[in-house]
Design a protein around this motif. Structure first.
Motif, PDB file in Angstrom:
ATOM      1  N   ALA A  10      37.235 121.891  40.497  1.00  0.00           N
ATOM      2  CA  ALA A  10      38.311 122.869  40.250  1.00  0.00           C
ATOM      3  C   ALA A  10      38.864 122.670  38.840  1.00  0.00           C
ATOM      4  N   ILE A 120      39.441 132.814  52.939  1.00  0.00           N
ATOM      5  CA  ILE A 120      40.303 131.654  53.201  1.00  0.00           C
ATOM      6  C   ILE A 120      40.755 131.753  54.656  1.00  0.00           C
ATOM      7  N   LEU A 122      42.636 129.108  56.475  1.00  0.00           N
ATOM      8  CA  LEU A 122      44.014 128.595  56.424  1.00  0.00           C
ATOM      9  C   LEU A 122      44.070 127.583  55.287  1.00  0.00           C
ATOM     10  N   LEU A 123      44.978 127.779  54.372  1.00  0.00           N
ATOM     11  CA  LEU A 123      45.060 126.880  53.206  1.00  0.00           C
ATOM     12  C   LEU A 123      45.085 125.416  53.649  1.00  0.00           C
ATOM     13  N   THR A 124      44.361 124.595  52.921  1.00  0.00           N
ATOM     14  CA  THR A 124      44.225 123.188  53.310  1.00  0.00           C
ATOM     15  C   THR A 124      45.527 122.386  53.094  1.00  0.00           C
ATOM     16  N   VAL A 161      36.352 129.553  53.497  1.00  0.00           N
ATOM     17  CA  VAL A 161      36.937 128.323  52.957  1.00  0.00           C
ATOM     18  C   VAL A 161      37.717 127.703  54.111  1.00  0.00           C
ATOM     19  N   PRO A 183      37.704 122.752  50.248  1.00  0.00           N
ATOM     20  CA  PRO A 183      38.639 121.982  49.400  1.00  0.00           C
ATOM     21  C   PRO A 183      39.332 120.959  50.300  1.00  0.00           C
ATOM     22  N   ARG A 186      39.110 114.286  49.630  1.00  0.00           N
ATOM     23  CA  ARG A 186      39.725 113.171  48.921  1.00  0.00           C
ATOM     24  C   ARG A 186      38.910 111.894  49.110  1.00  0.00           C
ATOM     25  N   VAL A 213      35.019 121.338  47.213  1.00  0.00           N
ATOM     26  CA  VAL A 213      35.788 121.691  46.004  1.00  0.00           C
ATOM     27  C   VAL A 213      36.707 120.517  45.716  1.00  0.00           C
ATOM     28  N   GLY A 215      39.259 118.799  42.759  1.00  0.00           N
ATOM     29  CA  GLY A 215      39.936 118.985  41.483  1.00  0.00           C
ATOM     30  C   GLY A 215      40.549 117.711  40.966  1.00  0.00           C
ATOM     31  N   PRO A 217      41.317 114.649  41.855  1.00  0.00           N
ATOM     32  CA  PRO A 217      40.740 113.288  41.825  1.00  0.00           C
ATOM     33  C   PRO A 217      39.828 113.087  40.606  1.00  0.00           C
TER      34      PRO A 217
HETATM   35  O1  LIG Z   1      42.605 126.224  51.258  1.00  0.00           O
HETATM   36  C1  LIG Z   1      42.432 126.012  50.040  1.00  0.00           C
HETATM   37  C2  LIG Z   1      41.877 126.950  49.190  1.00  0.00           C
HETATM   38  C3  LIG Z   1      41.683 126.636  47.869  1.00  0.00           C
HETATM   39  N1  LIG Z   1      42.050 125.437  47.378  1.00  0.00           N
HETATM   40  C4  LIG Z   1      41.798 125.163  45.946  1.00  0.00           C
HETATM   41  O2  LIG Z   1      40.901 124.054  45.811  1.00  0.00           O
HETATM   42  C5  LIG Z   1      41.316 123.211  44.751  1.00  0.00           C
HETATM   43  C6  LIG Z   1      41.580 121.834  45.274  1.00  0.00           C
HETATM   44  O3  LIG Z   1      42.040 121.032  44.230  1.00  0.00           O
HETATM   45  P1  LIG Z   1      42.497 119.501  44.428  1.00  0.00           P
HETATM   46  O4  LIG Z   1      43.069 119.162  43.094  1.00  0.00           O
HETATM   47  O5  LIG Z   1      41.244 118.733  44.755  1.00  0.00           O
HETATM   48  O6  LIG Z   1      43.501 119.455  45.520  1.00  0.00           O
HETATM   49  C7  LIG Z   1      42.532 123.876  44.107  1.00  0.00           C
HETATM   50  O7  LIG Z   1      42.086 124.609  42.994  1.00  0.00           O
HETATM   51  C8  LIG Z   1      43.061 124.838  45.155  1.00  0.00           C
HETATM   52  O8  LIG Z   1      43.576 126.015  44.594  1.00  0.00           O
HETATM   53  C9  LIG Z   1      42.594 124.505  48.203  1.00  0.00           C
HETATM   54  O9  LIG Z   1      42.949 123.381  47.791  1.00  0.00           O
HETATM   55  N2  LIG Z   1      42.767 124.817  49.532  1.00  0.00           N
END
Ligand SMILES: O=c1ccn([C@@H]2O[C@H](COP(=O)(O)O)[C@@H](O)[C@H]2O)c(=O)[nH]1
Length: 239
Positions: A10, A120, A122-124, A161, A183, A186, A213, A215, A217
């Protein structure tokens, strides 16, 4: 596919200069995600810069609007020749159907391959508790995510996602070619920050994720090259 080709980094940085600096430092990364911050800052120029370096692109703009508006946005985004594009499943069935058609129209008008359109679920960053108490959704989290996946499947999307914690369950419900992009990944040595439903890279791949995905880390590490190398080694050890 090599394990490292399954990692999408990311590119969550504020401007073109920081983005290019990172892309040049992490030469081995072949798949980059451009999200809301960078795209709002640079516009489509960043996509051209990545394409000129032969990178694959996940354009993560998470469209969420009425059918006519998401269709227009998907048509426009699909002209850029990106590989993956996102829409929120909660836009609803009509919007998902309209978006599915729009990516074909947009890509063919520009003579490029259509992006894989993924929803998407549900947002993580949302926990079970937040789903119930803040969003007032009266379903258990895994059931809710499954319902969003079924809607994406029914409306012809290419994948979803989801968090790595749901992947094993979702994989049982979908065909092999339905993409599960995760995403919220970790490594054990990285801080969770705002991610609520995480697993490690090796656990996420073992559970059935097609792509991870990752970012902060990597991108916020003092040594992004070493962070990337450690993730690749973790994945190589299980393949
Ligand atoms: O549900 C979701 C959808 C998108 N994201 C995106 O992924 C990266 C994760 O970045 P990290 O820095 O590894 O947390 C980020 O760009 C989010 O917009 C998500 O995290 N969850």
């Amino acid at each position: 596919m090599n394990a490292e080709d399954r990692v999408i980094v990311a590119l969550d940085v504020p401007d073109e200069r920081s983005a290019i600096e990172l892309v040049e430092r992490l030469e081995q990364v072949s798949f980059w995600k451009v999200g809301l911050e960078l795209f709002t800052s640079t516009g489509p120029k960043i996509l051209e810069l990545l394409k000129s370096r032969q990178k694959r692109i996940f354009l993560d703009l998470k469209f969420h609007d009425i059918p006519n508006t998401v269709a227009g946005a998907c048509r426009a985004a699909s002209r850029y020749g990106v590989d993956l594009l996102t829409i929120h499943a909660t836009s609803g069935k009509e919007a998902l159907k309209a978006a599915t058609e729009a990516v074909q129209v947009g890509a063919s008008s520009a003579g490029v391959k259509p992006p894989k359109l993924i929803a998407i679920t549900l947002l993580t960053s949302i926990s079970s508790r937040q789903l119930a108490f803040d969003l007032k959704i009266p379903l258990e989290l895994p059931e809710y995510v499954l319902e969003m996946l079924l809607m994406a499947q029914e409306t012809g999307l290419d994948g979803v996602v989801c968090s790595p914690q749901e992947v094993a369950q979702l994989r049982q419900t979908c065909e092999k070619d339905f993409l599960l992009v995760c995403p919220g990944v970790r490594p054990t040595w990285a801080a969770a920050k705002d991610q609520a439903r995480s697993l490690t890279p090796a656990q996420a791949i073992a559970a059935g994720a097609d792509y991870l995905v990752i970012g902060r880390p990597i991108t916020e590490s003092d040594n992004p090259e070493l962070a990337w190398k450690k993730i690749c080694e973790e994945l190589a050890a299980i393949s």
